[in-house]
Motif scaffolding. Structure first.
Motif, PDB file in Angstrom:
ATOM      1  N   ARG A 170       0.835  -1.213   0.000  1.00  0.00           N
ATOM      2  CA  ARG A 170       0.000   0.000   0.000  1.00  0.00           C
ATOM      3  C   ARG A 170       0.864   1.255   0.000  1.00  0.00           C
ATOM      4  N   GLY A 171       2.047   1.165   0.604  1.00  0.00           N
ATOM      5  CA  GLY A 171       2.942   2.310   0.582  1.00  0.00           C
ATOM      6  C   GLY A 171       3.440   2.614  -0.819  1.00  0.00           C
ATOM      7  N   ILE A 172       3.740   1.567  -1.582  1.00  0.00           N
ATOM      8  CA  ILE A 172       4.283   1.764  -2.927  1.00  0.00           C
ATOM      9  C   ILE A 172       3.180   2.087  -3.934  1.00  0.00           C
ATOM     10  N   PHE A 173       2.088   1.322  -3.894  1.00  0.00           N
ATOM     11  CA  PHE A 173       1.076   1.447  -4.944  1.00  0.00           C
ATOM     12  C   PHE A 173      -0.113   2.321  -4.545  1.00  0.00           C
ATOM     13  N   GLY A 174      -0.130   2.831  -3.329  1.00  0.00           N
ATOM     14  CA  GLY A 174      -1.229   3.693  -2.902  1.00  0.00           C
ATOM     15  C   GLY A 174      -2.242   2.920  -2.081  1.00  0.00           C
TER      16      GLY A 174
ATOM     17  N   ASP B  12      -3.211  11.673  -0.842  1.00  0.00           N
ATOM     18  CA  ASP B  12      -2.886  10.278  -1.150  1.00  0.00           C
ATOM     19  C   ASP B  12      -1.397  10.091  -0.933  1.00  0.00           C
ATOM     20  N   TYR B  13      -1.024   8.946  -0.344  1.00  0.00           N
ATOM     21  CA  TYR B  13       0.388   8.692  -0.051  1.00  0.00           C
ATOM     22  C   TYR B  13       0.969   7.680  -1.032  1.00  0.00           C
ATOM     23  N   TYR B  14       2.128   8.029  -1.574  1.00  0.00           N
ATOM     24  CA  TYR B  14       2.904   7.101  -2.412  1.00  0.00           C
ATOM     25  C   TYR B  14       4.360   7.180  -1.964  1.00  0.00           C
ATOM     26  N   PHE B  15       4.903   6.041  -1.545  1.00  0.00           N
ATOM     27  CA  PHE B  15       6.256   6.005  -0.995  1.00  0.00           C
ATOM     28  C   PHE B  15       7.300   6.475  -1.998  1.00  0.00           C
ATOM     29  N   ILE B  16       7.106   6.178  -3.278  1.00  0.00           N
ATOM     30  CA  ILE B  16       8.134   6.464  -4.274  1.00  0.00           C
ATOM     31  C   ILE B  16       8.238   7.957  -4.575  1.00  0.00           C
ATOM     32  N   ASP B  17       7.112   8.610  -4.769  1.00  0.00           N
ATOM     33  CA  ASP B  17       7.194  10.005  -5.207  1.00  0.00           C
ATOM     34  C   ASP B  17       6.439  10.977  -4.301  1.00  0.00           C
ATOM     35  N   GLU B  18       5.205  10.737  -4.003  1.00  0.00           N
ATOM     36  CA  GLU B  18       4.433  11.703  -3.203  1.00  0.00           C
ATOM     37  C   GLU B  18       4.572  11.347  -1.722  1.00  0.00           C
TER      38      GLU B  18
ATOM     39  N   PHE C 199       8.709  15.066  -0.867  1.00  0.00           N
ATOM     40  CA  PHE C 199       8.001  15.782  -1.928  1.00  0.00           C
ATOM     41  C   PHE C 199       7.110  16.881  -1.349  1.00  0.00           C
ATOM     42  N   HIS C 200       6.311  16.543  -0.336  1.00  0.00           N
ATOM     43  CA  HIS C 200       5.340  17.531   0.143  1.00  0.00           C
ATOM     44  C   HIS C 200       5.967  18.588   1.052  1.00  0.00           C
ATOM     45  N   ILE C 201       7.088  18.268   1.706  1.00  0.00           N
ATOM     46  CA  ILE C 201       7.810  19.325   2.426  1.00  0.00           C
ATOM     47  C   ILE C 201       8.406  20.302   1.411  1.00  0.00           C
TER      48      ILE C 201
ATOM     49  N   SER D   2      10.014  14.875 -11.560  1.00  0.00           N
ATOM     50  CA  SER D   2      10.663  13.798 -10.814  1.00  0.00           C
ATOM     51  C   SER D   2       9.749  12.576 -10.723  1.00  0.00           C
ATOM     52  N   LEU D   3      10.281  11.430 -11.098  1.00  0.00           N
ATOM     53  CA  LEU D   3       9.500  10.191 -11.008  1.00  0.00           C
ATOM     54  C   LEU D   3       9.622   9.574  -9.623  1.00  0.00           C
ATOM     55  N   TRP D   4      10.679   9.938  -8.892  1.00  0.00           N
ATOM     56  CA  TRP D   4      10.838   9.505  -7.506  1.00  0.00           C
ATOM     57  C   TRP D   4      11.540  10.630  -6.750  1.00  0.00           C
ATOM     58  N   VAL D   5      11.234  10.718  -5.484  1.00  0.00           N
ATOM     59  CA  VAL D   5      11.782  11.784  -4.651  1.00  0.00           C
ATOM     60  C   VAL D   5      12.291  11.164  -3.350  1.00  0.00           C
TER      61      VAL D   5
END
Length: 608
Positions: free
Chosen positions: A176-180, A234-240, A244-246, A263-266
């Motif tokens: 769920r962390g990776i795919f939402g 929505d949380y995404y471990f890879i990018d959002e 990213f949000h800070i 950026s595809l990953w952050v």
């Protein structure tokens, strides 16, 4: 901000296209996508998540509404959105709307008075291998109060993170962390809670990047933080993620992004690099960087200041349940006794995070306290002045392209090419990261001859932690471990014979000298594809530096089927790297098992 030139003179239609207004609404750079915030209450217009003009008009309308006396608990628009109110009244011509009603925003003013925000810092907490979501580190904001006499620990901090149910299944957590599938949001609490959790419990170092912002922009960011608190994303471990949000929050007052919009990953270290490189009104964005050592780093600093004799006596005391009648200890001068006792206090602070026998820990701490009371007051050892750790923005860039040549069994030559998403491997530069550790995700390598290009390997994850702490006293007893999963050729002599696998190892490591480490591990590997099987294996390895720019890894492995019904298969592996420029290195590889592969490749490191 350049957009301020027409302050108070812009029409709603014009200001709706202003970049700062779009940032305030948390719109992505891609105008076709909706705003990041998923809480319906954040957008006042039904179409406000996509339409900046509709949201601007709805916001102005809310500012002009009279407070409903029948609903005194409801927050007025001016109180819910103080940052919007500040910018709209500064930039938009409101003359046609009449006079704004005067509103007393008690809750907002109370929060501002409590927080007393005069400056902002970004805090980087180093990676934590005990939690998959924290391996890359973590970012949060510290909202600094005015007045140097006030305790830093009482400052307010702003965190961004996923909202995860308690006792979540680890596999579900990762997926769920990776795919939402998780909501996320900002939350505020006092800084001492983060300081305790990261520095004292998880033993993670922190670096504080204090920002050189004007008081007006600090005020705008503080007002916007009030607006976003409690809203969901929505949380995404890879990018959002947190980084990213800070970054996006800070970009509200910056003319250039801290991280690339595409950026595809952050990862947090990329934002740290962005902070160090960013400018603000013609000056560096960064005012200064402060290292905040974990308890474990403080202990290591203390340990390095001990003489060999003091280290030996401290070890004797630990091994004899803090028996201060120790003859060697008693023969020391009082100042040396104080140095040892202060170091042992730090040792106890670290051990209590790792030792489960609380009764033994408490008994030893009481002995330590009784001994300290017998000694004169005052500090005998310097704190935090001997750290060799580098700030995260100084580390090597996380992503990699590679290309090179490979020879298999001396009979066939190939071109190789590869890509790695993040982050570092055993032989990467150790600056600003955990030494003797491997943290790679999505590492793929192809091999090409005259006719075909084939997938040679795909590591979805490749993790290992071989590092041993720098204090070789009792209870400093870490395990070396590794986990790897992906796809690879079963045998280099048959590149079409691929298998999907997962493997894990656990063992011990021993560090000798400053830059060398030996390890031994036992483990297993399950795989399916061209052949299905489960094997057990043993490994012996060595990692060492060859000067300031080169490292070498040697590994011997013996593997057999789980029931040991087949003869052992041997594997010898060595890899040497030479970093000849900050973003470039050359690597030589030799792997010998059922077949022999010799490779030479060039790696180029980059980041968003």
């Amino acid at each position: 901000m350049s957009g301020h030139a027409l302050a108070g003179a812009q029409s709603p239609q014009s200001y709706a296209e202003n970049k700062q207004w779009r940032k305030l609404l948390h719109y992505p750079a891609d105008a076709a996508k909706p705003g990041y915030i998923t809480s319906e209450s954040f957008y006042l217009s039904a179409n406000g998540r996509r339409d900046p003009l509709a949201e601007l008009r709805a916001t102005i309308e809310a500012f002009y509404q009279e407070k409903d006396p029948a609903n005194p608990g409801q927050q007025h628009g001016q109180c819910r959105f103080p940052a919007r109110f500040k910018l709209i009244t500064e930039h938009v011509d409101l003359s046609s709307f009449g006079k704004l009603p005067a509103v007393n925003c008690q809750d907002y003013q109370h929060w501002r008075q409590q927080a007393d925000i005069h400056s902002l810092s970004v805090v980087f907490a180093s990676g934590y291998m005990g939690n998959p979501a924290s391996m890359y580190g973590h970012l949060f904001l510290k909202l600094n109060r005015g007045g140097s006499q006030k305790s830093d620990l009482l400052n307010t901090s702003l965190n961004y993170g996923a909202i995860v149910p308690e006792q979540e299944n680890p596999v579900v957590y990762v997926l769920r962390g990776i795919f939402g599938g998780y909501d996320a949001g900002y939350s505020d609490q006092q800084f001492y809670r983060h300081h305790h959790n990261y520095g004292d419990v998880e033993l993670r170092d922190m670096w504080e990047y204090k920002l050189n912002l004007s008081s007006d922009d600090v005020d705008l960011l503080a007002a916007h933080i009030w607006e976003v608190l409690g809203n969901k994303f929505d949380y995404y471990f890879i990018d959002e993620n947190c980084a990213f949000h800070i970054a996006k929050l800070l970009e509200l007052v910056l003319t250039e992004p801290l991280i690339a919009n595409d950026s595809l990953w952050v990862i947090p270290s990329a934002v740290a690099k962005g902070l160090e490189q960013a400018s603000y009104r013609g000056n560096p964005l960064l005012e200064n960087i402060t290292f905040i050592p974990s308890r474990e780093s403080v202990l290591h600093d203390y340990y390095r200041q001990l003489t060999p004799e003091q280290k030996a006596i401290a070890g004797e005391l630990i091994n004899n349940e803090f028996d201060f009648a120790n003859k060697n200890y008693r023969q020391l001068a009082v100042k040396e006794q104080k140095i040892i006792v202060e170091t042992l206090f730090q040792y106890q602070n670290v051990i209590k995070q790792k030792q489960t026998d609380a009764s033994v820990l408490k008994a030893n701490t009481r002995k330590l306290m009784r001994e300290r009371l017998k000694l004169p007051p005052g500090r005998a050892i310097a704190k935090g002045g001997n750290s060799e750790k580098k700030a995260p923005h100084l580390g090597m860039k996380p992503s990699k392209y590679s290309f090179g040549l490979a020879d298999i069994d001396g009979s066939k030559q190939y071109l190789t090419s590869g890509f790695r998403m993040t982050y570092f491997d055993d032989l990467s530069s150790s600056v600003a990261r955990n030494p003797f550790a491997n943290l790679e995700m999505l590492d793929v390598e192809f091999i090409t001859d005259d006719n075909n290009t084939r997938l040679l390997k795909l590591d979805l994850i490749d993790l290992d932690s071989l590092h041993t702490p720098g204090v070789p006293w009792r209870d400093e007893n870490p395990y070396a471990w590794s986990v790897r999963a992906g796809y690879e050729a079963l045998n280099y002599a048959c590149l079409d014979c691929g298998i999907y696998f997962i493997e894990g190892d656990i063992g011990k490591s021993y560090r000798f000298g400053k830059n060398s480490l030996a390890y031994g591990m036992l483990g297993g590997k399950a795989f399916a594809g061209d052949r299905d099987d489960v094997t057990v294996s043993g490994k012996l390895g060595l990692l060492t530096s060859l000067g300031s720019k080169a490292k070498m890894k040697l590994e011997l492995q013996q593997a057999a089927r789980l029931n040991l019904s087949q003869s052992y298969r041997h594997r010898f592996y060595t890899e040497i790297n030479y970093q000849f420029a900050p973003d470039w290195e050359l690597r030589f590889l030799l792997e010998r098992s059922a077949s022999t592969l010799v490779g030479l490749k060039m790696n180029y490191y980059w980041g968003f």
